[in-house]
Design a protein around this motif. Sequence first.
Motif, short mmCIF file in Angstrom:
data_model
loop_
_atom_site.label_atom_id
_atom_site.label_comp_id
_atom_site.label_asym_id
_atom_site.label_seq_id
_atom_site.Cartn_x
_atom_site.Cartn_y
_atom_site.Cartn_z
N TYR A 177 113.58 -72.83 80.69
CA TYR A 177 114.91 -73.30 80.33
C TYR A 177 115.82 -72.14 79.91
CZ TYR A 177 113.95 -78.28 80.69
OH TYR A 177 113.68 -79.54 81.17
N LEU A 232 116.49 -81.00 76.62
CA LEU A 232 115.52 -81.19 77.70
C LEU A 232 114.23 -80.44 77.42
CD1 LEU A 232 117.75 -80.99 80.92
CD2 LEU A 232 117.12 -82.99 79.55
N ALA A 233 114.36 -79.22 76.90
CA ALA A 233 113.16 -78.43 76.59
C ALA A 233 112.36 -79.07 75.46
CB ALA A 233 113.55 -77.00 76.22
N PRO A 255 114.60 -82.67 86.90
CA PRO A 255 113.48 -81.72 86.84
C PRO A 255 114.00 -80.29 86.82
CG PRO A 255 113.10 -83.41 88.50
CD PRO A 255 114.52 -83.56 88.06
N LYS A 261 101.82 -73.33 77.50
CA LYS A 261 102.69 -74.30 78.20
C LYS A 261 104.03 -74.45 77.50
CE LYS A 261 99.15 -77.19 80.40
NZ LYS A 261 98.58 -78.55 80.49
N ARG A 291 112.35 -82.18 74.63
CA ARG A 291 111.75 -83.42 75.13
C ARG A 291 110.45 -83.12 75.88
NH1 ARG A 291 115.27 -87.03 79.17
NH2 ARG A 291 116.32 -87.62 77.23
N GLU A 292 110.45 -82.07 76.67
CA GLU A 292 109.22 -81.70 77.37
C GLU A 292 108.14 -81.25 76.40
OE1 GLU A 292 108.57 -82.14 80.55
OE2 GLU A 292 110.55 -83.06 80.75
N GLN A 293 108.54 -80.59 75.32
CA GLN A 293 107.56 -80.20 74.29
C GLN A 293 106.92 -81.43 73.65
OE1 GLN A 293 109.42 -77.56 71.50
NE2 GLN A 293 109.91 -76.02 73.05
N LEU A 308 107.59 -73.34 79.08
CA LEU A 308 108.68 -74.29 79.21
C LEU A 308 109.96 -73.71 78.60
CD1 LEU A 308 109.49 -77.16 80.09
CD2 LEU A 308 108.90 -77.91 77.79
N TYR A 342 113.47 -82.37 68.59
CA TYR A 342 114.23 -83.07 69.63
C TYR A 342 115.37 -83.89 69.02
CZ TYR A 342 115.30 -86.82 72.93
OH TYR A 342 115.95 -87.72 73.72
N LYS A 397 106.43 -84.25 75.16
CA LYS A 397 105.48 -84.76 76.15
C LYS A 397 104.20 -83.94 76.16
CE LYS A 397 109.04 -86.65 79.23
NZ LYS A 397 109.66 -86.57 80.58
N ILE A 398 104.33 -82.63 76.03
CA ILE A 398 103.14 -81.77 76.02
C ILE A 398 102.26 -82.07 74.82
CG2 ILE A 398 102.36 -79.38 75.75
CD1 ILE A 398 104.75 -78.52 77.44
#
Length: 487
Positions: A468, A148-149, A231, A460, A151-153, A464, A206, A155-156
């Motif tokens: 997590y 999950l972390a 979330p 950011k 994946r957010e990276q 993140l 990822y 997106k960033i």
Amino acid sequence: MKKLIALLGCAILVQVQAQTTNEKWDLRKCIDYATQNNISVKQADVQARISALLARQAKLNQYPSLNMSSGTGVRFGRSIDPTTNQFSTNQFLYQNFGLNAGIQLYNGGAIKNNIKSAAFSAQAALAEVERTANDISLNVANFYLQILASREQVKITQVQIAQSQTQLDITRKRVEAGVLPELNLAEIEAQLASDSSNYVAALTGYELNVLNLKGLLNLDPAIAFDLEAPPVESIPIESFGDLQPELVYQLALTSQPLQKANDFRIKAAQKSVLATKGQMYPTITFGGNLATNFSNSFKRTTGFTFLGYSPVTGAEPKVTISNVDYYVQSPLYRFSQSSRGFSGLWEGWTDQITNNFGQNVGLNFSIPIFNNGQAKTAYQRSKLDLRNVELQKTQADLKLKQDIYTAYNNATAALQKFNAGKKTVESTQKAYDFAIKRYEVGLLGALDLITNQNNLLRAKVQQLANQYDYVFKMKVLEFYKGQGLKL
């Protein structure tokens, strides 16, 4: 018609593949699948089944035993005839049957304590299965949050690329208009290339995390796999007041599988000590057997009656009733048994089996006087095994307490790091917003803008990771408390 069927088949296949691809895996589904398919869990389950079989066998040892035996063969040379119990040098065919039964009436409590020891060992093996499953569950939760972390990276970095692309378009127009030098355009292009590289690195990280989780789940790496990502802000977390280390430790002593397994092992070792001690006492056994045998060397006297004469010569055969040899004038004659004796015919199988049938019952006393110290050594070793298990439990409890206090300190540090990261993101976001405005009016160079943009990206991404990490460390405390793993 065939083409239509083929098209329908392809459509169904595509639909099934789409459903498989779109299937979401949440944390609970990952944990359940891992505990059912992980190799380590399966091996622990096999050991538990073996322990259950041993416990069942120990229980069956208290019941009577019943065995049947039979043998058939030919004996040569000097041997004892089983039907006469006399030495014989003749070759003969023999056959015997036996049925034996027995039960221990007293053995110092060895069987009873062995049953209890095996039962406790079986319970300890079941607790080991649970412990292995819990370890796998923790690893699954760790990889799950890492995915999950990462994946957010990803997106960033995608947002960063979009921002750099927008800045590149604006800078190109201003360079073409002569407002900015071409150096600014080159610097923005270099930043866009760097952002693309960061995106590739984040995407690779990822995918590696996904592969690691698939390996833990024992899934085929080629299978489509997608996680359901709640979330991170909505993940429920208990307060620190409910997760004080001493409170968590006291609850963990009664809820953690390793502690339960150690308790069962101590009980099993205590019963094993009593069982080995019982082997130093006399044993009383009640039993009996049935036996019979057959030998073709057994002969008996029998009579005969003349039933005919030779059709060739008409002469009657001549015989004697004593031990004198007999002879006949012709081979064509018949005999039947009568009360008069005659030596030369062996008794039938059924008659011997019936006549040789014997039975016996009795009590057997076995008193250990000297057996090379084996019983005493086994007793002393069982006491040392008990002491070793007690030390293992003490060590495991100390390690559990150390792990809980460490997890609490790590969670506290993670929370502080997460709160500090919030302020860092807020300050770098303000700096970047001001840098954009100054750059748009020509008061800031491209290099300074890129520096502010990179600072914001790093803040950011780090925040993140902090978030997590904080969630996972709190979940570890909840796990030790006995609440399981849930997001």
